[in-house]
Design a protein around this motif. Structure first.
Motif: not given
Length: 224
Positions: A116-119, A53-59
């Motif tokens: 930014t630090r927003e996800i 698995f992987t965890l993904a962040l969309t920014v």
């Protein structure tokens, strides 16, 4: 009169990572900027190679991708794929000290603004042997398909109160996408926190009732 009963509809409430050192993992994920999206608990279960698995962040943009990747590396992560443009946008891949693989990506290709630090979105992408079969398994438990590309990829809609989105990808393809060998044995070292009871899916990913879980330490709780 007999009243019909309806089984609870499944939703991914949160994600619990099983780690050898919860305190160290909490420090890493706080520095990375994703600590509010995870639960942690101690585990010494054997695990080697790709965990499936992987965890993904969309920014929002490339600068923000680079900011998250830099924060992860500064906190101890290993770079698997540095930030770079692709057909789908811009992204990079890192591996946390506990072994979890993270992708940070954006659909934007140009640097149009400051970091930014927003996800915008968190996606849990499971590598499965048969995308169609696993998709039907989850549909049967109440998840709604948001996107589907034959036997290659499937994505489920996230609930308003449970923002982590679940998606499925062929295991071998996911490993190649992340830049790691597909082989792996032992525990996935991840638990999916369920709103509809405990079960195990066809690929061995465990779901547990979310309300029964506690985090270790308490402060650690909660692809583009």
């Amino acid at each position: 009169m007999v009243m019909a009963t309806t089984a609870p509809t499944l939703s991914l409430a949160s994600v619990t990572l099983e780690v050898a050192d919860p305190d160290a993992a909490h420090r890493f994920y706080t520095a990375f900027g994703v600590d509010t999206h995870l639960r942690l608990r101690a585990s010494e279960a054997h695990s080697s190679g790709f965990r499936g698995f992987t965890l993904a962040l969309t920014v929002s943009g490339p600068a923000t991708v680079d900011s998250f990747l830099a924060a992860a590396v500064h906190a101890g992560a290993t770079v698997l794929k540095p930030g770079a443009k692709s057909l789908w946008g811009y992204g990079g891949v890192v591996q946390a000290p506990d072994g979890t693989i993270w992708k940070v990506a954006t659909s934007a290709k140009k640097h149009t603004g400051p970091a930014t630090r927003e996800i915008d979105e968190v996606v849990l992408l499971l590598g499965v042997e048969d995308v169609k079969a696993s998709k039907q398994f989850y549909v049967g438990r109440g998840l709604s398909v948001a996107k589907s590309f034959g036997g290659k990829y499937a994505e489920f809609a996230a609930g308003d109160s449970h923002p982590v989105k679940l998606a499925l990808y062929k295991r071998g393809g996911l490993a190649k996408y992340l830049g790691v060998p597909a082989d792996g044995t032992g525990s996935h070292r991840i638990v999916l926190d369920s709103t509809a009871g405990a079960f195990t899916d066809p690929d061995g990913f465990a779901w547990e009732t979310a309300t029964s879980l506690t985090t270790v330490p308490p402060a650690a709780s909660s692809l583009s």
